[in-house]
Scaffold this motif. Sequence first.
Motif, PDB file in Angstrom:
ATOM      1  N   UNK A   3       0.810  -1.205   0.000  1.00 34.10           N
ATOM      2  CA  UNK A   3       0.000   0.000   0.000  1.00 34.10           C
ATOM      3  C   UNK A   3       0.853   1.268   0.000  1.00 34.10           C
ATOM      4  N   UNK A   4       1.946   1.296   0.761  1.00 30.37           N
ATOM      5  CA  UNK A   4       2.809   2.480   0.832  1.00 30.37           C
ATOM      6  C   UNK A   4       3.454   2.775  -0.514  1.00 30.37           C
ATOM      7  N   UNK A   5       3.636   1.745  -1.343  1.00 34.55           N
ATOM      8  CA  UNK A   5       4.242   1.925  -2.648  1.00 34.55           C
ATOM      9  C   UNK A   5       3.247   2.441  -3.675  1.00 34.55           C
ATOM     10  N   UNK A   6       1.982   2.552  -3.296  1.00 36.64           N
ATOM     11  CA  UNK A   6       0.967   3.054  -4.215  1.00 36.64           C
ATOM     12  C   UNK A   6       0.307   4.317  -3.679  1.00 36.64           C
ATOM     13  N   UNK A   7       1.063   5.104  -2.924  1.00 39.25           N
ATOM     14  CA  UNK A   7       0.553   6.399  -2.475  1.00 39.25           C
ATOM     15  C   UNK A   7       0.515   7.330  -3.677  1.00 39.25           C
ATOM     16  N   UNK A   8      -0.182   8.440  -3.559  1.00 39.92           N
ATOM     17  CA  UNK A   8      -0.275   9.391  -4.658  1.00 39.92           C
ATOM     18  C   UNK A   8       1.116   9.872  -5.060  1.00 39.92           C
ATOM     19  N   UNK A  57      -8.340   6.958  -7.020  1.00 42.22           N
ATOM     20  CA  UNK A  57      -8.244   6.364  -5.693  1.00 42.22           C
ATOM     21  C   UNK A  57      -9.026   5.057  -5.670  1.00 42.22           C
ATOM     22  N   UNK A  58      -8.362   4.014  -5.219  1.00 42.56           N
ATOM     23  CA  UNK A  58      -8.976   2.694  -5.155  1.00 42.56           C
ATOM     24  C   UNK A  58      -9.708   2.512  -3.824  1.00 42.56           C
ATOM     25  N   UNK A  62      -5.340   3.204  -2.019  1.00 43.98           N
ATOM     26  CA  UNK A  62      -4.180   3.400  -2.874  1.00 43.98           C
ATOM     27  C   UNK A  62      -4.590   4.138  -4.145  1.00 43.98           C
ATOM     28  N   UNK A  63      -3.612   4.544  -4.936  1.00 39.66           N
ATOM     29  CA  UNK A  63      -3.853   5.280  -6.180  1.00 39.66           C
ATOM     30  C   UNK A  63      -3.335   4.466  -7.354  1.00 39.66           C
ATOM     31  N   UNK A  64      -4.079   4.455  -8.452  1.00 37.00           N
ATOM     32  CA  UNK A  64      -3.701   3.737  -9.670  1.00 37.00           C
ATOM     33  C   UNK A  64      -4.076   4.572 -10.885  1.00 37.00           C
TER      34      UNK A  64
END
Length: 78
Positions: A3-8, A57-58, A62-64
């Motif tokens: 999750x930390x690797x998919x922050x904005x 935002x998922x 997280x952000x994708x």
Amino acid sequence: MEKAERSLRSMVEKWLLMAPSVSVRVIRGNRVGSNARRYVCVEALQSADMFAIYLFRQGDGTWEVFPPDAERQAMSVF
């Protein structure tokens, strides 16, 4: 991916390949759809090249670059 690797911030750095000479700003952000999912548009300017990406935002926070799947109705069997 954690999750930390998919922050904005991490997603912007990943997709726009951040360099010291790159100017980045959020140019648009809002909620979309009946479930009010958030999105932002991030713009980057490097020399004469301009890039923009939309991040969504998922459900897990997280952000994708892809919008989250629509929630579908489901039947339950008792």
